[in-house]
Design a protein around this motif. Sequence first.
Motif, PDB file in Angstrom:
ATOM      1  N   TRP A 126     -34.363 -56.391   1.363  1.00 30.72           N
ATOM      2  CA  TRP A 126     -34.209 -55.470   2.493  1.00 30.72           C
ATOM      3  C   TRP A 126     -32.712 -55.297   2.732  1.00 30.72           C
ATOM      4  O   TRP A 126     -31.998 -56.281   2.968  1.00 30.72           O
ATOM      5  N   PHE A 127     -32.236 -54.051   2.648  1.00 31.89           N
ATOM      6  CA  PHE A 127     -30.854 -53.717   2.952  1.00 31.89           C
ATOM      7  C   PHE A 127     -30.839 -52.842   4.197  1.00 31.89           C
ATOM      8  O   PHE A 127     -31.628 -51.900   4.310  1.00 31.89           O
ATOM      9  N   GLN A 128     -29.917 -53.161   5.121  1.00 32.88           N
ATOM     10  CA  GLN A 128     -29.922 -52.478   6.408  1.00 32.88           C
ATOM     11  C   GLN A 128     -28.564 -51.884   6.746  1.00 32.88           C
ATOM     12  O   GLN A 128     -27.544 -52.586   6.765  1.00 32.88           O
ATOM     13  N   SER A 129     -28.548 -50.569   7.001  1.00 33.90           N
ATOM     14  CA  SER A 129     -27.386 -49.869   7.512  1.00 33.90           C
ATOM     15  C   SER A 129     -27.608 -49.567   8.994  1.00 33.90           C
ATOM     16  O   SER A 129     -28.537 -50.082   9.618  1.00 33.90           O
ATOM     17  N   ARG A 130     -26.777 -48.707   9.564  1.00 36.38           N
ATOM     18  CA  ARG A 130     -26.846 -48.419  10.992  1.00 36.38           C
ATOM     19  C   ARG A 130     -28.154 -47.756  11.391  1.00 36.38           C
ATOM     20  O   ARG A 130     -28.779 -48.138  12.384  1.00 36.38           O
ATOM     21  N   THR A 131     -28.611 -46.759  10.609  1.00 35.53           N
ATOM     22  CA  THR A 131     -29.804 -45.998  10.994  1.00 35.53           C
ATOM     23  C   THR A 131     -30.902 -45.992   9.942  1.00 35.53           C
ATOM     24  O   THR A 131     -31.939 -45.375  10.174  1.00 35.53           O
ATOM     25  N   PHE A 132     -30.690 -46.632   8.799  1.00 40.17           N
ATOM     26  CA  PHE A 132     -31.736 -46.578   7.779  1.00 40.17           C
ATOM     27  C   PHE A 132     -31.851 -47.888   7.006  1.00 40.17           C
ATOM     28  O   PHE A 132     -30.925 -48.702   6.981  1.00 40.17           O
ATOM     29  N   THR A 133     -33.030 -48.050   6.405  1.00 44.28           N
ATOM     30  CA  THR A 133     -33.403 -49.255   5.678  1.00 44.28           C
ATOM     31  C   THR A 133     -33.748 -48.908   4.244  1.00 44.28           C
ATOM     32  O   THR A 133     -34.405 -47.891   3.980  1.00 44.28           O
ATOM     33  N   LEU A 134     -33.340 -49.760   3.298  1.00 38.87           N
ATOM     34  CA  LEU A 134     -33.813 -49.700   1.911  1.00 38.87           C
ATOM     35  C   LEU A 134     -34.658 -50.941   1.648  1.00 38.87           C
ATOM     36  O   LEU A 134     -34.281 -52.045   2.042  1.00 38.87           O
ATOM     37  N   ASP A 135     -35.781 -50.771   0.945  1.00 36.17           N
ATOM     38  CA  ASP A 135     -36.717 -51.871   0.735  1.00 36.17           C
ATOM     39  C   ASP A 135     -37.252 -51.818  -0.687  1.00 36.17           C
ATOM     40  O   ASP A 135     -37.620 -50.751  -1.186  1.00 36.17           O
ATOM     41  N   LEU A 136     -37.276 -52.971  -1.357  1.00 39.36           N
ATOM     42  CA  LEU A 136     -37.795 -53.077  -2.726  1.00 39.36           C
ATOM     43  C   LEU A 136     -38.721 -54.271  -2.813  1.00 39.36           C
ATOM     44  O   LEU A 136     -38.386 -55.364  -2.340  1.00 39.36           O
ATOM     45  N   ARG A 137     -39.917 -54.061  -3.438  1.00 42.05           N
ATOM     46  CA  ARG A 137     -40.905 -55.140  -3.565  1.00 42.05           C
ATOM     47  C   ARG A 137     -41.548 -55.073  -4.947  1.00 42.05           C
ATOM     48  O   ARG A 137     -42.145 -54.062  -5.322  1.00 42.05           O
ATOM     49  N   LEU A 138     -41.419 -56.178  -5.711  1.00 37.47           N
ATOM     50  CA  LEU A 138     -41.951 -56.261  -7.069  1.00 37.47           C
ATOM     51  C   LEU A 138     -42.655 -57.604  -7.249  1.00 37.47           C
ATOM     52  O   LEU A 138     -42.114 -58.645  -6.877  1.00 37.47           O
ATOM     53  N   SER A 139     -43.844 -57.581  -7.830  1.00 40.31           N
ATOM     54  CA  SER A 139     -44.552 -58.833  -8.087  1.00 40.31           C
ATOM     55  C   SER A 139     -43.932 -59.587  -9.246  1.00 40.31           C
ATOM     56  O   SER A 139     -44.065 -60.806  -9.350  1.00 40.31           O
ATOM     57  N   ASP A 140     -43.222 -58.874 -10.140  1.00 38.56           N
ATOM     58  CA  ASP A 140     -42.555 -59.485 -11.289  1.00 38.56           C
ATOM     59  C   ASP A 140     -41.275 -58.711 -11.555  1.00 38.56           C
ATOM     60  O   ASP A 140     -41.250 -57.476 -11.445  1.00 38.56           O
ATOM     61  N   ALA A 141     -40.208 -59.419 -11.938  1.00 32.51           N
ATOM     62  CA  ALA A 141     -38.906 -58.776 -12.086  1.00 32.51           C
ATOM     63  C   ALA A 141     -38.912 -57.642 -13.099  1.00 32.51           C
ATOM     64  O   ALA A 141     -38.290 -56.595 -12.885  1.00 32.51           O
ATOM     65  N   ARG A 142     -39.619 -57.809 -14.229  1.00 28.78           N
ATOM     66  CA  ARG A 142     -39.572 -56.799 -15.286  1.00 28.78           C
ATOM     67  C   ARG A 142     -40.925 -56.180 -15.602  1.00 28.78           C
ATOM     68  O   ARG A 142     -40.976 -55.133 -16.253  1.00 28.78           O
ATOM     69  N   PHE A 143     -42.014 -56.807 -15.178  1.00 27.56           N
ATOM     70  CA  PHE A 143     -43.323 -56.378 -15.678  1.00 27.56           C
ATOM     71  C   PHE A 143     -44.308 -55.976 -14.585  1.00 27.56           C
ATOM     72  O   PHE A 143     -45.524 -56.009 -14.798  1.00 27.56           O
TER      73      PHE A 143
END
Length: 295
Positions: free
Chosen positions: A48-65
């Motif tokens: 989870w990356f957070q700026s002043r007004t927006f969020t970026l979110d990444l979710r993976l069960s496995d790094a490559r697969f």
Amino acid sequence: MDLNELLQQLSPTDLQQVSLPHYLLGSFRRKSISFYNGLTDEHTIVYWFQSRTFTLDLRLSDARFTPITERQGWIGDTVWDHAQQLLSWEVQQSYQPRIQWPEPATLHAVGNCLLEFSPSNAYVEDWRQLSHTGPLLGLRLYQVQHLGNGEVCAMDGGLIMAGEHIAYAQSRLPQIQDILSNFFRLDQALAQNVINEAEIESYEVSVALNSQKIQYSTQSQHVGESIKLNDFELNDQGIITQIRQIHGEDYRCYFQLDLYQPEFQFVRESNTSDASHHWLQQEQDHLLKNAQVVE
């Protein structure tokens, strides 16, 4: 110009414009999620990356697969309700065609640990602040222009730099995203041959930790590559652009500056009482003997 050259031309943001508690700004790794049924997940890769007004979110069960249809990534407007101390997100375009995390969150910060509770008690997530000090930058992508035919279209995305960590998000082109508007699941759209895997995967959320190399991404082929931090321009009106390739073709991406601090101290400690300070010092031989910073 590259990103560092761009930063030298930007004016710092007045932090009084930031309505979020400052402990929410930065980059976070999810250490665990625990559910109401007693199950806990400590292995899914979540950032989870957070700026002043927006969020970026990444979710993976496995790094490559992680299967293409099971990846999760999104960018959304961050909404902070100060009166109720609730954080929620307005997501217009996500990697998945549905909103997978509909509840707002109540948050409690202890040290570099940020605990996120769902109001329904469905789950609690344990997040860890990864950033220490350094630049804090948020650029919000709002449109792209095809360099060949000049066509302009709305896009969502953004770049957040939090100290030594960087995340980038870019939605699908509108004509691709529109295909998914009538579907609840990506595998359904794929099974009906209305969209192909390359079009699904064209929604990008990439994370580079401690360097400019991408370590995790919805676009697995980019893992190990350098995150693109060149070909920026800043015009006289303050509009920031960058040349990027989308589906093998060159586009000019347009960004709005959301937040910039050249040297930000990310919050890694929380306030407590004088009595608690005294208690920890008094009992440190036991309490701190095996304690360490966990990120």
